[in-house]
Design a protein around this motif. Structure first.
Motif, PDB file in Angstrom:
ATOM      1  N   THR A 167      23.735  60.413 -10.771  1.00 30.46           N
ATOM      2  CA  THR A 167      24.003  60.004  -9.393  1.00 30.46           C
ATOM      3  C   THR A 167      22.999  60.633  -8.441  1.00 30.46           C
ATOM      4  O   THR A 167      22.466  61.712  -8.679  1.00 30.46           O
ATOM      5  N   ASN A 168      22.763  59.896  -7.359  1.00 33.20           N
ATOM      6  CA  ASN A 168      22.058  60.465  -6.207  1.00 33.20           C
ATOM      7  C   ASN A 168      22.918  60.175  -4.979  1.00 33.20           C
ATOM      8  O   ASN A 168      24.103  59.895  -5.108  1.00 33.20           O
ATOM      9  N   SER A 169      22.351  60.221  -3.808  1.00 30.34           N
ATOM     10  CA  SER A 169      23.157  60.098  -2.591  1.00 30.34           C
ATOM     11  C   SER A 169      23.828  58.743  -2.436  1.00 30.34           C
ATOM     12  O   SER A 169      24.862  58.629  -1.786  1.00 30.34           O
ATOM     13  N   ASP A 170      23.256  57.680  -3.053  1.00 29.38           N
ATOM     14  CA  ASP A 170      23.841  56.354  -2.830  1.00 29.38           C
ATOM     15  C   ASP A 170      23.940  55.484  -4.084  1.00 29.38           C
ATOM     16  O   ASP A 170      24.294  54.314  -3.980  1.00 29.38           O
ATOM     17  N   SER A 171      23.638  56.008  -5.247  1.00 30.40           N
ATOM     18  CA  SER A 171      23.699  55.198  -6.469  1.00 30.40           C
ATOM     19  C   SER A 171      24.293  55.988  -7.621  1.00 30.40           C
ATOM     20  O   SER A 171      24.209  57.221  -7.652  1.00 30.40           O
ATOM     21  N   LYS A 172      24.880  55.252  -8.561  1.00 34.30           N
ATOM     22  CA  LYS A 172      25.400  55.864  -9.780  1.00 34.30           C
ATOM     23  C   LYS A 172      24.974  55.008 -10.963  1.00 34.30           C
ATOM     24  O   LYS A 172      25.134  53.783 -10.944  1.00 34.30           O
ATOM     25  N   VAL A 173      24.432  55.670 -11.984  1.00 35.04           N
ATOM     26  CA  VAL A 173      24.011  54.979 -13.203  1.00 35.04           C
ATOM     27  C   VAL A 173      24.725  55.618 -14.382  1.00 35.04           C
ATOM     28  O   VAL A 173      24.781  56.847 -14.492  1.00 35.04           O
ATOM     29  N   VAL A 174      25.287  54.786 -15.250  1.00 36.67           N
ATOM     30  CA  VAL A 174      25.974  55.277 -16.443  1.00 36.67           C
ATOM     31  C   VAL A 174      25.168  54.880 -17.671  1.00 36.67           C
ATOM     32  O   VAL A 174      24.854  53.704 -17.859  1.00 36.67           O
ATOM     33  N   LEU A 175      24.808  55.860 -18.475  1.00 36.30           N
ATOM     34  CA  LEU A 175      24.069  55.609 -19.712  1.00 36.30           C
ATOM     35  C   LEU A 175      24.849  56.175 -20.887  1.00 36.30           C
ATOM     36  O   LEU A 175      25.067  57.390 -20.975  1.00 36.30           O
ATOM     37  N   SER A 176      25.270  55.273 -21.771  1.00 37.01           N
ATOM     38  CA  SER A 176      25.936  55.703 -22.999  1.00 37.01           C
ATOM     39  C   SER A 176      24.910  55.701 -24.125  1.00 37.01           C
ATOM     40  O   SER A 176      24.249  54.687 -24.363  1.00 37.01           O
ATOM     41  N   VAL A 177      24.789  56.843 -24.811  1.00 26.77           N
ATOM     42  CA  VAL A 177      23.794  57.005 -25.878  1.00 26.77           C
ATOM     43  C   VAL A 177      24.546  57.162 -27.194  1.00 26.77           C
ATOM     44  O   VAL A 177      25.314  58.111 -27.379  1.00 26.77           O
ATOM     45  N   TYR A 178      24.339  56.200 -28.103  1.00 25.73           N
ATOM     46  CA  TYR A 178      25.061  56.207 -29.376  1.00 25.73           C
ATOM     47  C   TYR A 178      24.121  56.579 -30.509  1.00 25.73           C
ATOM     48  O   TYR A 178      22.983  56.102 -30.585  1.00 25.73           O
ATOM     49  N   LYS A 191      20.943  54.182 -29.754  1.00 20.41           N
ATOM     50  CA  LYS A 191      21.107  52.962 -28.960  1.00 20.41           C
ATOM     51  C   LYS A 191      21.534  53.340 -27.554  1.00 20.41           C
ATOM     52  O   LYS A 191      22.442  54.154 -27.359  1.00 20.41           O
ATOM     53  N   PHE A 192      20.865  52.742 -26.549  1.00 17.32           N
ATOM     54  CA  PHE A 192      21.229  52.938 -25.144  1.00 17.32           C
ATOM     55  C   PHE A 192      22.085  51.770 -24.669  1.00 17.32           C
ATOM     56  O   PHE A 192      21.773  50.611 -24.941  1.00 17.32           O
ATOM     57  N   VAL A 193      23.162  52.067 -23.950  1.00 16.12           N
ATOM     58  CA  VAL A 193      23.956  51.040 -23.281  1.00 16.12           C
ATOM     59  C   VAL A 193      24.052  51.432 -21.813  1.00 16.12           C
ATOM     60  O   VAL A 193      24.639  52.462 -21.470  1.00 16.12           O
ATOM     61  N   TRP A 194      23.478  50.617 -20.951  1.00 13.73           N
ATOM     62  CA  TRP A 194      23.459  50.914 -19.527  1.00 13.73           C
ATOM     63  C   TRP A 194      24.687  50.328 -18.850  1.00 13.73           C
ATOM     64  O   TRP A 194      25.071  49.193 -19.120  1.00 13.73           O
ATOM     65  N   GLY A 195      25.278  51.093 -17.947  1.00  9.71           N
ATOM     66  CA  GLY A 195      26.446  50.627 -17.208  1.00  9.71           C
ATOM     67  C   GLY A 195      26.238  50.761 -15.716  1.00  9.71           C
ATOM     68  O   GLY A 195      25.232  51.301 -15.256  1.00  9.71           O
ATOM     69  N   GLY A 196      27.196  50.267 -14.952  1.00 13.63           N
ATOM     70  CA  GLY A 196      27.081  50.296 -13.502  1.00 13.63           C
ATOM     71  C   GLY A 196      26.342  49.077 -13.000  1.00 13.63           C
ATOM     72  O   GLY A 196      25.782  48.286 -13.771  1.00 13.63           O
ATOM     73  N   THR A 197      26.326  48.900 -11.679  1.00 19.17           N
ATOM     74  CA  THR A 197      25.658  47.750 -11.081  1.00 19.17           C
ATOM     75  C   THR A 197      24.152  47.964 -11.062  1.00 19.17           C
ATOM     76  O   THR A 197      23.661  49.090 -11.108  1.00 19.17           O
ATOM     77  N   ALA A 198      23.422  46.850 -10.992  1.00 22.04           N
ATOM     78  CA  ALA A 198      21.969  46.935 -10.903  1.00 22.04           C
ATOM     79  C   ALA A 198      21.574  47.657  -9.617  1.00 22.04           C
ATOM     80  O   ALA A 198      22.156  47.440  -8.565  1.00 22.04           O
ATOM     81  N   SER A 199      20.604  48.539  -9.722  1.00 27.56           N
ATOM     82  CA  SER A 199      20.141  49.288  -8.558  1.00 27.56           C
ATOM     83  C   SER A 199      18.721  49.741  -8.823  1.00 27.56           C
ATOM     84  O   SER A 199      18.218  49.688  -9.946  1.00 27.56           O
ATOM     85  N   GLU A 200      18.069  50.200  -7.760  1.00 25.22           N
ATOM     86  CA  GLU A 200      16.714  50.705  -7.925  1.00 25.22           C
ATOM     87  C   GLU A 200      16.709  51.927  -8.832  1.00 25.22           C
ATOM     88  O   GLU A 200      15.825  52.078  -9.681  1.00 25.22           O
ATOM     89  N   LEU A 201      17.697  52.804  -8.681  1.00 29.02           N
ATOM     90  CA  LEU A 201      17.757  54.001  -9.520  1.00 29.02           C
ATOM     91  C   LEU A 201      17.878  53.622 -10.990  1.00 29.02           C
ATOM     92  O   LEU A 201      17.183  54.193 -11.847  1.00 29.02           O
ATOM     93  N   ARG A 202      18.738  52.672 -11.306  1.00 25.36           N
ATOM     94  CA  ARG A 202      18.891  52.266 -12.706  1.00 25.36           C
ATOM     95  C   ARG A 202      17.585  51.707 -13.258  1.00 25.36           C
ATOM     96  O   ARG A 202      17.175  52.040 -14.376  1.00 25.36           O
ATOM     97  N   SER A 203      16.909  50.856 -12.463  1.00 26.21           N
ATOM     98  CA  SER A 203      15.642  50.294 -12.923  1.00 26.21           C
ATOM     99  C   SER A 203      14.615  51.383 -13.183  1.00 26.21           C
ATOM    100  O   SER A 203      13.866  51.342 -14.161  1.00 26.21           O
TER     101      SER A 203
END
Length: 324
Positions: free
Chosen positions: A46-57, A64-76
């Motif tokens: 997380t930062n001040s305005d975004s949250k990215v969830v990364l599940s690593v299996y 394997k990476f599984v990305w969660g949360g809404t699309a955002s600049e931080l996630r990209s």
């Protein structure tokens, strides 16, 4: 993302620690929390305005990476950092930026900066007419594509409002002009008195927003407009002040990312004003478009509030108004 397993079975914890270091190397202010999963670890960044969830299996076929949360600049950005790609696939980006960009890119004097404009509310009985312009360069265009920006007609209104905030942050040279119904009706009557029509009013809006963004970036020498009529004075008016700017008008110009971004900002402002107008008359919402539902709602409001109040809500030259 799928990696070869190598010795990760024995050192998965070290692998996760390395991932966290990579994330921190991108931005030391990012906050990382960790949660155990069956066969893996979930990292929430997380930062001040975004949250990215990364599940690593850590499975039989490797990491394997599984990305969660809404699309955002931080996630990209994190996807690019952790997958070893400093940008998304360039060919895909160029294709997503649009055919109009490709047309400009092939011109010898194109400087890699361009503006796009579009409007919203033109066909809506209730509410404003909104025109917006956005200026982008190659980097900004790629960023907008990765954020999921596209023609506002291809996304729902909730997504429009979410993307509008991201566009303003990513492309700060932008202008949005909203003519609320009362002013719209006044300006439309002026146009009619001068022998002009709605297309002239639209042209004035595009000229105003494009002039504002072009003044902020003298290096820009191209502007794209979603064509709404075969003849207007947009090019002639703008080139009086910006003689080196090539004004390109094309149908379906929303295929270009600058025009698409402008369409989102225009739609977001339209929705904002519609909500304001609805609240002013004690309604949860007002009908969009020019359907019978819009006519019926206007008829009810005129009975409740009178003709003067209605004319501050609707475009009076519409056929809907004549039916009341």
């Amino acid at each position: 993302m799928l990696l070869r397993r190598h010795n990760l079975n024995n050192d998965f914890a070290a692998y996760i620690d390395n991932l966290k270091k990579q994330i921190k190397s991108f931005d030391v202010n990012l906050i990382i929390t960790e949660k155990k999963l069956q066969y893996g670890i979930q990292l929430t960044v997380t930062n001040s305005d975004s949250k990215v969830v990364l599940s690593v299996y850590n499975g039989k076929k490797g990491i394997k990476f599984v990305w969660g949360g809404t699309a955002s600049e931080l996630r990209s950005q994190l996807e690019a950092v952790l997958t070893g790609k400093d940008t998304a696939d360039k060919a895909a980006i160029v294709q997503a930026i649009g055919n109009d960009y490709t047309l400009l890119r092939n011109c010898a004097d194109f400087k890699g900066i361009w503006a796009g404009s579009d409007e919203s509310g033109k066909g809506d009985f209730f509410g404003p007419l909104v025109v917006a312009a956005v200026l982008v360069d190659i980097t900004t265009a790629e960023k907008l594509v990765r954020l999921g920006v596209r023609d506002c007609k291809l996304i729902n209104d909730k997504e429009v409002l979410r993307l509008a905030e991201l566009i303003v942050e990513a492309a700060p040279i932008n202008t949005v002009l909203a003519l609320k119904p009362e002013m719209y009706n006044f300006r439309y009557q002026q146009m009619r008195a001068d022998g002009k029509n709605l297309n002239h009013l639209l042209s004035n809006g595009h000229i105003a927003v494009l002039r504002n963004v072009l003044r902020q970036c003298p290096q820009c020498n191209y502007a794209l407009v979603d064509q709404f009529t075969t003849s207007n004075d947009i090019r002639a008016s703008l080139q009086q002040e910006f003689p080196d700017v090539n004004i390109v008008q094309q149908h379906r110009a929303e295929a270009d990312i600058a025009v698409a971004a402008a369409s989102v900002l225009a739609r977001a402002k339209f929705l904002e004003v519609m909500q304001e107008l609805a609240e002013q008359v004690g309604r949860n919402e007002l009908p969009k478009g020019g359907s019978d539902a819009a006519t019926d709602c206007a008829r009810e409001l005129m009975k409740e509030l009178g003709r003067g109040a209605l004319e501050r809500l609707v475009k009076v030259h519409f056929a809907n108004y004549k039916k009341i």
